[in-house]
Design a protein around this motif. Structure first.
Motif, PDB file in Angstrom:
ATOM      1  N   VAL A 121       0.866  -1.239   0.125  1.00  0.00           N
ATOM      2  CA  VAL A 121      -0.135   0.107   0.063  1.00  0.00           C
ATOM      3  C   VAL A 121       0.831   1.397   0.014  1.00  0.00           C
ATOM      4  O   VAL A 121       0.555   2.152  -0.841  1.00  0.00           O
ATOM      5  CB  VAL A 121      -0.854  -0.206   1.061  1.00  0.00           C
ATOM      6  N   PHE A 122       1.991   1.225   0.837  1.00  0.00           N
ATOM      7  CA  PHE A 122       2.892   2.424   0.831  1.00  0.00           C
ATOM      8  C   PHE A 122       3.531   2.535  -0.363  1.00  0.00           C
ATOM      9  O   PHE A 122       3.305   3.908  -0.873  1.00  0.00           O
ATOM     10  CB  PHE A 122       3.755   2.126   1.951  1.00  0.00           C
ATOM     11  N   TRP A 123       3.969   1.420  -1.176  1.00  0.00           N
ATOM     12  CA  TRP A 123       4.514   1.730  -2.444  1.00  0.00           C
ATOM     13  C   TRP A 123       3.430   2.086  -3.691  1.00  0.00           C
ATOM     14  O   TRP A 123       3.834   2.786  -4.437  1.00  0.00           O
ATOM     15  CB  TRP A 123       5.342   0.542  -2.790  1.00  0.00           C
ATOM     16  N   ILE A 124       2.430   1.551  -3.498  1.00  0.00           N
ATOM     17  CA  ILE A 124       1.420   2.076  -4.290  1.00  0.00           C
ATOM     18  C   ILE A 124       1.124   3.655  -4.370  1.00  0.00           C
ATOM     19  O   ILE A 124       0.795   4.236  -5.128  1.00  0.00           O
ATOM     20  CB  ILE A 124       0.008   1.282  -4.122  1.00  0.00           C
ATOM     21  N   VAL A 125       0.888   3.997  -3.054  1.00  0.00           N
ATOM     22  CA  VAL A 125       0.688   5.467  -2.780  1.00  0.00           C
ATOM     23  C   VAL A 125       2.011   6.302  -3.327  1.00  0.00           C
ATOM     24  O   VAL A 125       1.650   7.358  -4.115  1.00  0.00           O
ATOM     25  CB  VAL A 125       0.723   5.567  -1.148  1.00  0.00           C
ATOM     26  N   CYS A 126       3.197   5.858  -3.021  1.00  0.00           N
ATOM     27  CA  CYS A 126       4.403   6.461  -3.582  1.00  0.00           C
ATOM     28  C   CYS A 126       4.138   6.553  -5.312  1.00  0.00           C
ATOM     29  O   CYS A 126       4.748   7.616  -5.751  1.00  0.00           O
ATOM     30  CB  CYS A 126       5.483   5.775  -3.391  1.00  0.00           C
ATOM     31  N   PHE A 127       3.764   5.495  -5.706  1.00  0.00           N
ATOM     32  CA  PHE A 127       3.800   5.341  -7.305  1.00  0.00           C
ATOM     33  C   PHE A 127       2.562   6.401  -7.707  1.00  0.00           C
ATOM     34  O   PHE A 127       2.940   7.133  -8.778  1.00  0.00           O
ATOM     35  CB  PHE A 127       3.160   3.830  -7.525  1.00  0.00           C
ATOM     36  N   LEU A 128       1.398   6.370  -7.138  1.00  0.00           N
ATOM     37  CA  LEU A 128       0.597   7.613  -7.368  1.00  0.00           C
ATOM     38  C   LEU A 128       0.894   8.807  -7.374  1.00  0.00           C
ATOM     39  O   LEU A 128       0.714   9.870  -8.157  1.00  0.00           O
ATOM     40  CB  LEU A 128      -0.749   7.260  -6.886  1.00  0.00           C
ATOM     41  N   ILE A 129       1.854   9.380  -6.205  1.00  0.00           N
ATOM     42  CA  ILE A 129       2.256  10.347  -5.962  1.00  0.00           C
ATOM     43  C   ILE A 129       3.066  10.898  -7.106  1.00  0.00           C
ATOM     44  O   ILE A 129       3.188  11.983  -7.760  1.00  0.00           O
ATOM     45  CB  ILE A 129       2.953  10.554  -4.328  1.00  0.00           C
ATOM     46  N   SER A 130       4.203   9.878  -7.561  1.00  0.00           N
ATOM     47  CA  SER A 130       5.091  10.195  -8.499  1.00  0.00           C
ATOM     48  C   SER A 130       4.343  10.511  -9.776  1.00  0.00           C
ATOM     49  O   SER A 130       4.665  11.377 -10.669  1.00  0.00           O
ATOM     50  CB  SER A 130       6.073   9.022  -8.647  1.00  0.00           C
ATOM     51  N   MET A 131       3.329   9.632 -10.099  1.00  0.00           N
ATOM     52  CA  MET A 131       2.472   9.899 -11.313  1.00  0.00           C
ATOM     53  C   MET A 131       1.821  11.183 -11.214  1.00  0.00           C
ATOM     54  O   MET A 131       1.909  12.062 -12.231  1.00  0.00           O
ATOM     55  CB  MET A 131       1.287   9.000 -11.627  1.00  0.00           C
ATOM     56  N   CYS A 132       1.449  11.884 -10.126  1.00  0.00           N
ATOM     57  CA  CYS A 132       0.827  12.976 -10.077  1.00  0.00           C
ATOM     58  C   CYS A 132       1.659  14.231 -10.144  1.00  0.00           C
ATOM     59  O   CYS A 132       1.299  15.210 -10.827  1.00  0.00           O
ATOM     60  CB  CYS A 132      -0.189  13.217  -8.895  1.00  0.00           C
ATOM     61  N   PHE A 133       2.817  14.086  -9.578  1.00  0.00           N
ATOM     62  CA  PHE A 133       3.624  15.369  -9.172  1.00  0.00           C
ATOM     63  C   PHE A 133       4.870  15.246 -10.319  1.00  0.00           C
ATOM     64  O   PHE A 133       5.618  16.303 -10.245  1.00  0.00           O
ATOM     65  CB  PHE A 133       4.271  15.593  -7.791  1.00  0.00           C
TER      66      PHE A 133
END
Length: 840
Positions: free
Chosen positions: A273-285
């Motif tokens: 879950v933590f790495w998925i959140v990091c993946f989504l943040i990198s996609m957005c920003f």
């Protein structure tokens, strides 16, 4: 349970490919009789299926001339399978098209029927869909599905989430949580009441969760196919479905992660879950700003570069790979990459056009074929019929709870009863993402064949029936009815003159502005004008209707719209205190674009809507281009508008060298033909405003038949109204540059001759669309050459290349669009998500 039964219920069912080397030099001459074999072998936990196949059986290399079966090779077999699936899907789409079924439902139904048919012949089944070929077909299908989901992500307008109102967030969350919670609470005491097997008890929570889902692409696909995308119902459904989709995904991710952690008693899966959140943040920003930077580098009016397209496509593949590494499906990475790409032209629409046809038309049907193979109707009967009934009861309960919760919440937030009912139906529809979710949990052995089959069948039944019912019974035009006629003729002289004008391209701007100037805005006759810049929906899933102040939401049309807005702003400044102009931007499919125009006309209480003609003329007077989409919009506006309509056929006089704006010191010459009837009276009421302009010269030609038939009572009433409007026109136009000419004709030929004489000294010709029964003998023969019936018989003749002046065809609001004795309330869902009411 015997050994065969244990093998059939083995979980998980894994395909293990055993490659056998065969000498390449003797490949053509010594092809084996059996090219692959399969069987069950002991696995780590349970029996696994093993497939052995020769290594070099990929390309046939022309061995068919030696008597070899081409379908034994993986590449020819894949091509054959894709062709069969494509033709079966298109055939069923053609057969089910009268029932308004979606292409995705037709693909699934077609594949299910076809596979059921070929299963009757074991040899044919093994030839077309052997177990060794399913592995390759499944791989290609998943790749195509990832590209399709990427296209879906590109078409989603992320700005919807910023404008969703609180009540839509509540409705979206409750649409998923209420049915899930109701079914789970009923399931908890059920094992104490009846005897249930452990497999069914374990399966039902997942079945209920999948039934409670509502995916945004499924809703937009249904609304788009039924031309309801930009209706009030469509806007409410799209916003709510996006919230429900987001809520269900978050819930599914949390429950699956926690479930695995509890089962293994190891909380390491929570790291995912933590790495998925990091993946989504990198996609957005990181990734999205980079893609937006690439999109801004495209010059206006030009297409996307090949290098930019390749960068995006390779990035999609990398996102899919990272998604698999994070424990998610590759389609998750493709979808998030699609969200990062700006929707609409030129960037988003170009990518959609290049990828969608291949992914959706050729590869996605293979995904449905794989899903259809997993449907096992035999599992619904026999000894498992009781478990099937229990599962079906919970699926039905979930659908009913979902429908009722949406219906009650919609009524609570003041949605009309009929719209609330249809909104609840739309929220129960399913699509390709739902089918993929069903197939995924079946492959992971989370649910049984029985539950999977019931999910697919219920999805087809509910979604198919919803589309049929919406097509037959939902008519958004019922809210367009008013309790009185909204027209120029019925308005008071002291009232504001309210107009809605439509603009499809830059060429319409000048002609519309000059027509507004001709309409004579003054301090004593003030005008309220609403301009609508209409754009076809390209590369987007949801429609847009925003004021020009929020045009930054549409980067693809921002420059054009701002230039149009500046032109109307300067016009308003020049006519200070006499005219007020509002500008709106609408993006919608041509099939439902009229909804936005009529919505604005209702909210603004418009007296008339001006729409440009769908043909464009060249310098020599010939037709340069015709736009069928614009014509379809004009036809629907004329059919359903809650006010009068004017179709402007511009040949340059309105916006050319003879325009009022460029020739202030010269006279602009207008001719009106008056035969009689409601439309001609409305046109004369408009001319009454025009003649007040100091630089307007108007010629009113009153045409009457030389010989009339026996007049009926309704015609006598019409004639009396015609005389009254003419007498009033004479009184109001005293002292103005107005000439009234009486003419008579006996047939259409003399009418045509008279029209040719009027061409001299005319810049704009105004005429009503219809003229009443008493004058049919003067126009009946003209219908033999009619090409555009929406202009009427005379208007259609004047729009031909034989005449050089511009034409304005006026139609008064039809009586059937007027309610008797009650007020109609039109509910509008604005872009901020609030429900507003327009009362007439």
């Amino acid at each position: 349970m015997n050994g065969r039964d244990r093998r059939e219920q083995s979980s998980p069912l894994l395909f293990v490919v055993c490659w056998c080397e065969f000498p390449g030099s003797e490949r053509m001459s010594r092809l084996p009789a059996i090219v692959s074999s399969e069987g069950y072998v002991p696995g780590v936990n349970e029996p696994e299926q093993m497939i052995c196949q020769y290594l070099h059986l990929t390309n046939s290399m022309g061995c068919s001339w030696s008597g070899c079966d081409v379908s034994a090779f993986s590449v020819p077999l894949l091509i054959l399978q894709l062709c069969i699936i494509f033709f079966v899907s298109q055939a069923f789409f053609y057969l089910l098209k009268p029932l308004r079924q979606s292409i995705l439902s037709c693909q699934l139904i077609g594949c299910m029927v076809f596979i059921w048919f070929i299963r009757l012949d074991k040899h044919l089944l093994n030839q077309l869909f052997p177990e060794s070929g399913k592995l390759v077909l499944s791989t290609v299908a998943n790749f195509g599905y990832m590209l399709h989901v990427f296209v879906v992500g590109v078409q989603i307008d992320t700005g919807i989430l910023r404008t969703v109102h609180r009540h839509m967030v509540l409705m979206g969350c409750m649409s998923f949580l209420v049915p899930y919670a109701v079914c789970v609470m009923l399931l908890m005491p059920l094992p104490k009441l009846i005897q249930m097997d452990e497999v069914t008890l374990h399966t039902i929570p997942f079945v209920v969760a999948l039934t409670s889902m509502t995916t945004f692409p499924a809703v937009t696909s249904t609304l788009s196919d039924l031309n309801l995308l930009n209706s009030d119902l469509g806007r409410l459904s799209c916003s709510t479905a996006l919230v429900t989709d987001f809520c269900s995904w978050i819930t599914a991710l949390a429950l699956s992660t926690i479930g695995v952690a509890l089962e293994r008693q190891d909380w390491k899966p929570l790291k995912n879950v933590f790495w998925i959140v990091c993946f989504l943040i990198s996609m957005c920003f990181v990734l999205r700003p980079f893609v937006l930077w690439m999109a801004k580098r495209i010059p206006e009016g030009q297409d996307i570069k090949e290098s930019q397209f390749l960068v995006v496509l390779v990035t999609v593949l990398l996102c899919g790979f990272l998604s698999e590494c994070l424990g998610q499906n590759a389609s998750f990475g493709g979808f998030t990459m699609g969200i990062c790409v700006p929707d609409g032209p030129p960037f988003g629409s170009a990518i959609v056009n290049r990828v969608d046809w291949m992914a959706t038309t050729i590869l996605v049907p293979a995904k449905f074929a794989i899903s259809a193979f997993k449907v096992n109707l035999k599992s619904l009967g026999g000894d498992e019929v009781f478990a099937a009934l229990i599962t079906e009861a919970f699926i039905t309960l979930a659908y009913m709870a979902k429908f009722i919760s949406n219906f009650v919440l919609a009524l609570y937030f003041s949605v009309p009863l009929q719209d609330a009912f249809h909104f609840s139906m739309i929220m129960c529809t399913k699509g390709i993402i739902d089918v993929s979710a069903f197939s995924l949990i079946r492959s992971n052995e989370v649910v049984t064949d029985q539950a999977y089959s019931l999910l697919i069948l219920n999805m087809l039944l509910v979604t198919g029936s919803t589309r049929i019912l919406l097509w037959h019974f939902y008519d958004p035009s019922t809210r367009y009815q008013t309790y009185k006629r909204n027209s120029i003729l019925e308005s008071e002289p002291t009232d504001f003159f309210r107009m809605v004008v439509c603009i499809h391209n830059d060429e319409n701007v000048t002609s519309i502005i000059n027509l507004l100037e001709v309409s004579n805005p003054t301090r004593h006759q003030r005008m309220e004008v609403t301009t609508m810049s209409l754009h076809p929906l390209e590369g987007r899933a949801s429609a847009i209707l925003v004021p020009i102040s929020e045009v930054e939401k549409i980067p693809s049309a921002q420059n054009r719209v701002l230039q149009m807005g500046k032109a109307f702003y300067y016009f308003m400044e020049r006519n200070h205190n006499s005219i007020n102009v509002e500008h709106f931007v609408a993006m919608a499919p041509y099939g439902s674009m009229h909804e936005d125009v009529i919505t604005i006309a209702i909210n603004k209480c418009a007296n008339i809507v001006i729409v440009p003609f769908h043909k464009r003329w060249a310098i020599d007077g010939s037709v340069e281009a015709a736009f069928p989409g614009i014509r379809s919009v004009n036809l629907k506006i004329m059919e359903k508008a809650p006010c009068s309509i004017g179709i402007l056929v511009d040949r340059g006089q309105i916006g050319g060298p003879n325009s009022v704006l460029t020739r202030r010191t010269k006279v602009f010459r207008i001719t009106q033909l008056f035969l009689g009837g409601a439309d001609d009276r409305e046109a004369l009421a408009y001319s009454s405003r025009i003649v007040q302009h100091h630089h307007i010269s108007l010629l009113l030609v009153i045409l009457q038949p030389k010989q009339t038939d026996v007049e009926m009572a309704p015609e006598m009433h019409e004639k009396r109204m015609d005389h009254e409007i003419i007498d009033r026109f004479r009184m109001e136009c005293k002292g103005r540059d107005v000439y009234i000419q009486q003419e008579a004709a006996k047939d259409a030929q003399e009418t045509m001759h008279l029209l040719r004489e009027m061409e001299k000294g005319c810049d704009l010709f105004i005429v009503g669309r219809e003229h009443g029964y008493a004058y049919s003998q003067l126009t009946y023969a003209l219908s033999e050459w009619s090409q555009c019936p929406e202009l009427g018989r005379i208007g259609d003749l004047l729009a031909t290349s034989e005449f050089k002046f511009s034409v304005l065809v006026v139609q008064q609001q039809p009586m059937e669009r007027i309610q008797s004795g009650r007020v109609s309330s039109a509910r509008i869902v604005n872009d901020s998500g609030r429900l507003s009411s327009a009362r007439f």
